[in-house]
Design a protein around this motif. Structure first.
Motif, mmCIF file in Angstrom:
data_model
loop_
_atom_site.group_PDB
_atom_site.id
_atom_site.type_symbol
_atom_site.label_atom_id
_atom_site.label_comp_id
_atom_site.label_asym_id
_atom_site.label_seq_id
_atom_site.Cartn_x
_atom_site.Cartn_y
_atom_site.Cartn_z
ATOM 1 N N THR A 219 0.992 -1.027 0.206
ATOM 2 C CA THR A 219 -0.140 -0.185 0.070
ATOM 3 C C THR A 219 0.914 1.025 -0.196
ATOM 4 O O THR A 219 2.029 1.123 0.314
ATOM 5 C CB THR A 219 -0.905 0.250 1.135
ATOM 6 O OG1 THR A 219 0.017 0.097 2.499
ATOM 7 C CG2 THR A 219 -1.683 -1.275 1.275
ATOM 8 N N ALA A 220 0.229 2.302 -0.288
ATOM 9 C CA ALA A 220 1.157 3.668 -0.265
ATOM 10 C C ALA A 220 1.679 3.838 1.168
ATOM 11 O O ALA A 220 2.936 4.241 1.176
ATOM 12 C CB ALA A 220 0.185 4.880 -0.642
ATOM 13 N N ASP A 221 1.086 3.607 2.182
ATOM 14 C CA ASP A 221 1.468 4.030 3.628
ATOM 15 C C ASP A 221 2.573 2.880 3.549
ATOM 16 O O ASP A 221 3.596 3.280 4.384
ATOM 17 C CB ASP A 221 0.224 3.678 4.581
ATOM 18 C CG ASP A 221 -0.798 4.680 4.418
ATOM 19 O OD1 ASP A 221 -0.559 5.679 3.901
ATOM 20 O OD2 ASP A 221 -2.057 4.370 5.076
ATOM 21 N N GLU A 222 2.655 1.884 3.291
ATOM 22 C CA GLU A 222 3.607 0.897 3.686
ATOM 23 C C GLU A 222 4.942 1.333 2.688
ATOM 24 O O GLU A 222 6.012 1.229 3.449
ATOM 25 C CB GLU A 222 3.473 -0.593 2.994
ATOM 26 C CG GLU A 222 2.190 -1.304 4.096
ATOM 27 C CD GLU A 222 1.839 -2.626 3.537
ATOM 28 O OE1 GLU A 222 1.507 -3.585 4.084
ATOM 29 O OE2 GLU A 222 1.851 -2.859 2.376
ATOM 30 N N VAL A 224 5.695 4.415 2.235
ATOM 31 C CA VAL A 224 5.895 5.690 2.939
ATOM 32 C C VAL A 224 6.936 5.152 3.883
ATOM 33 O O VAL A 224 7.991 5.568 4.466
ATOM 34 C CB VAL A 224 4.818 6.549 3.290
ATOM 35 C CG1 VAL A 224 5.368 7.592 4.210
ATOM 36 C CG2 VAL A 224 4.174 7.138 2.072
ATOM 37 N N THR A 225 6.295 4.266 4.831
ATOM 38 C CA THR A 225 7.083 3.627 5.981
ATOM 39 C C THR A 225 8.470 3.000 5.567
ATOM 40 O O THR A 225 9.354 3.350 6.193
ATOM 41 C CB THR A 225 6.392 2.415 6.694
ATOM 42 O OG1 THR A 225 5.061 2.897 7.044
ATOM 43 C CG2 THR A 225 7.047 1.827 7.871
ATOM 44 N N GLU A 243 6.579 15.546 2.994
ATOM 45 C CA GLU A 243 5.917 14.238 3.381
ATOM 46 C C GLU A 243 4.733 14.200 2.280
ATOM 47 O O GLU A 243 4.262 13.023 1.949
ATOM 48 C CB GLU A 243 5.108 14.507 4.646
ATOM 49 C CG GLU A 243 6.200 14.232 5.951
ATOM 50 C CD GLU A 243 6.651 12.663 5.851
ATOM 51 O OE1 GLU A 243 6.105 11.976 5.515
ATOM 52 O OE2 GLU A 243 7.977 12.364 6.164
ATOM 53 N N GLN A 247 3.919 11.213 -0.136
ATOM 54 C CA GLN A 247 2.810 10.397 -0.181
ATOM 55 C C GLN A 247 2.299 10.210 -1.746
ATOM 56 O O GLN A 247 1.864 9.146 -2.084
ATOM 57 C CB GLN A 247 1.697 11.135 0.579
ATOM 58 C CG GLN A 247 0.298 10.509 0.910
ATOM 59 C CD GLN A 247 0.526 9.109 1.554
ATOM 60 O OE1 GLN A 247 1.301 8.940 2.416
ATOM 61 N NE2 GLN A 247 -0.386 8.163 1.081
ATOM 62 N N GLU A 251 1.655 6.919 -3.834
ATOM 63 C CA GLU A 251 0.420 6.342 -4.480
ATOM 64 C C GLU A 251 0.795 6.241 -6.039
ATOM 65 O O GLU A 251 -0.086 5.289 -6.348
ATOM 66 C CB GLU A 251 -0.690 7.679 -4.217
ATOM 67 C CG GLU A 251 -1.098 7.889 -2.700
ATOM 68 C CD GLU A 251 -1.783 8.963 -2.614
ATOM 69 O OE1 GLU A 251 -2.024 9.818 -3.607
ATOM 70 O OE2 GLU A 251 -2.403 9.096 -1.396
ATOM 71 N N THR A 254 2.098 2.769 -6.542
ATOM 72 C CA THR A 254 1.121 1.584 -6.424
ATOM 73 C C THR A 254 0.324 1.278 -7.568
ATOM 74 O O THR A 254 -0.463 0.127 -7.760
ATOM 75 C CB THR A 254 0.094 1.995 -5.221
ATOM 76 O OG1 THR A 254 -0.553 3.163 -5.790
ATOM 77 C CG2 THR A 254 0.818 2.142 -3.906
#
Length: 260
Positions: A219-222, A224-225, A243, A247, A251, A254
């Motif tokens: 995912t996009a959050d993963e 970023v992490t 940031e 993000q 995105e 993905t």
């Protein structure tokens, strides 16, 4: 007084009739056993035989140990570190030192090698001694020993300090990543072009020093992490943008899915 009285005619023994001259005969090499031989065909045949042995040896060596191949060159890949062949490693190592790199690069690349090879060309004119013993010619012998020692030392330093395992892994031929259509006008792609990510992951997300970014099951959050904390051999904190930009880039990554 009679005309011609007292005149004598002297013959020159060097002037002989052509019929009385000895013909030039080739030397009989049997008079010098083991010391001389005819150039053709004896000497030339030996040269050809030795050359044929070396040629066959080189052919066998190239078949048994072919030259290693790396993945295709990518001009957009800034992470690749090229290494010259072994006989130029000493010059490659020389350019790593402070006095021969950076703003002094011309000294290490042109001036120092030029002086060394120029001195080598001038040795026959600078040293005209007929002595054959190296101990009786201290200056040429000393300079030659110093040059050989410098070449050996710099070559050794270059081999020891280079990460050959990482270079082999980096240049390994990888499976071709399926091509995807990239929207070059997308904001995420423009952010990617201006970031340091492109140096490791390639200009088409195909991977280089880093892994391919096509078809990630994340995912996009993963993503970023991972950009913050790193993963495996990838260090964290390499993204220099904001940031919000990170993000948008995550995105966009993905959406890079190979065609089914």
């Amino acid at each position: 007084m009679h005309r011609g009285k007292g005149m004598k005619f002297v013959g020159d023994s060097r002037v002989t009739h052509p019929s009385s001259r000895k013909k030039q005969q080739p030397k009989d090499y049997s008079e010098y056993p083991g010391k001389t031989e005819a150039f053709w065909p004896d000497f030339l045949l030996k040269e050809w035989l030795v050359g044929a042995v070396f040629l066959v040896g080189y052919l066998v060596l190239t078949v048994a140990h072919p030259s290693p191949l790396e993945r295709p060159a990518d001009p957009a890949d800034t992470g690749y570190i090229p290494v010259p062949d072994w006989y130029f490693l000493f010059l490659y190592q020389l350019l790593k030192y402070e006095f021969a790199s950076g703003q002094f690069n011309i000294i290490g690349a042109i001036v120092m090698p030029g002086l060394a090879f120029g001195a080598l060309l001038l040795v026959p004119f600078l040293d005209t001694s007929k002595e054959r013993s190296p101990f009786k010619r201290p200056l040429p012998t000393g300079f030659m020993v110093l040059a050989i020692a410098a070449i050996i030392f710099l070559t050794w330093e270059s081999v020891v300090n280079h990460d050959w395992a990482a270079a082999k892994e980096y240049g390994k031929i990888k499976e071709e990543v399926p091509a995807v259509e990239i929207d070059e006008n997308a904001e995420g792609y423009q952010i990617y072009l201006g970031s340091s990510c492109i140096g490791c992951h390639g200009n088409a997300f195909e991977g280089a020093l880093g892994k391919p970014l096509i078809g990630l099951d994340l995912t996009a959050d993963e993503i970023v992490t991972i950009a913050h904390d790193g993963l495996g051999g990838m260090p964290g904190g390499t993204f220099q943008g904001s940031e919000e930009e990170l993000q948008k880039l995550a995105e966009f990554i993905t959406t890079l899915q190979p065609p089914e």
